[in-house]
Design an enzyme around this catalytic site. Sequence first.
Site, mmCIF file in Angstrom:
data_model
loop_
_atom_site.group_PDB
_atom_site.id
_atom_site.type_symbol
_atom_site.label_atom_id
_atom_site.label_comp_id
_atom_site.label_asym_id
_atom_site.label_seq_id
_atom_site.Cartn_x
_atom_site.Cartn_y
_atom_site.Cartn_z
ATOM 1 N N TYR A 98 12.098 29.260 13.933
ATOM 2 C CA TYR A 98 13.693 29.442 14.121
ATOM 3 C C TYR A 98 13.981 28.443 15.179
ATOM 4 C CZ TYR A 98 12.331 33.664 11.664
ATOM 5 O OH TYR A 98 11.777 34.631 10.665
ATOM 6 N N TYR A 121 11.050 36.226 -4.208
ATOM 7 C CA TYR A 121 11.200 35.965 -2.770
ATOM 8 C C TYR A 121 11.125 37.395 -2.057
ATOM 9 C CZ TYR A 121 13.241 34.812 1.569
ATOM 10 O OH TYR A 121 13.545 34.406 2.871
#
Length: 305
Positions: A241, A189
């Site tokens: 977001y 990641y």
Amino acid sequence: MQSILKTAIENSKKITKNGKVATYIPELAKGDRDALGACIFDISGNIILEGDYQTKFTIQSVSKVVILICALIDNGKDVVFSKVGKEPSADPFNSLVKLEMKETHKPSNPFINAGAIVCTSLVEGDNGIEKFSKIHNMMKKLANNNDIEVNYSVYNSEKLTGNTNRAIAYYLKGAGIIEKDVEDVLDAYFKCCSVEVVVEDIARMASVIANNGVAPWSNDRIIPEYINKIVKAIMMTCGLYDRSGEFCIEVGVPAKSGVGGCIMAVVPNRMGIAVVGPALDKYGNSIAGTKVLEELSKELNLSIF
Ligand code: GLU
């Protein structure tokens, strides 16, 4: 279109001073606050570059789109969505709060950190190196660029300071959602977030998604059509977001932003757009990049609504 993009950049450059470069790791704090560049890559293969289009930046959360594509290709949608939700979350991207509150402990969606870390764990590979290599190869294919590489200073910083991500991943392992070795998953990641690109790379990636999963430059299918549809839907609802709703209204196309200052936007059946402007608004989206996309959407009638 070139002059529309040029004007949008000139107008938007004025507000870079109202944003802040990400500082959660020292390497990102070095970003040029006032840079602003963009690339449009349409599905016929035409390219338009404007402003500071040569600015290099790390892909950060835009990589979550590629991670989701790989997780879906390797596992299918039923397995992926048994471990991660499909709903927007009104919490910050790195929040832990909902994980414990929900009975299933499933992260809300693949674009918050918890969800992207779960998707990384689902990508095939016996260890972090193999998982990253699969995602990295997909990034190269989507960008039609074999030279994109990890920025190791950013990666080292991410790894050294990624304690919230570490807490998220260990919690998910404890809850049985992540089955693989946590450090391997996190390593992949962090590397994904640290891949260094320019706007042309991201606009090409977006153009493949805009072209229903087929590369405009070769006509090769890279993403299965049903997966491409899912990815566009999650981008539309969760890509910006906590500002995804407003972005839907003002721009109206599937998109994904990252704290490196990039926004990838997909205009279905028309074009991929990428903007970079490291100065971020309070939600973590490029402040001037968002404005460029708002102007383009109005001038070119891009909204899908
Ligand atoms: N590397 C960042 C993190 O995982 C990415 C954040 C982002 O771009 O939203 O914390």
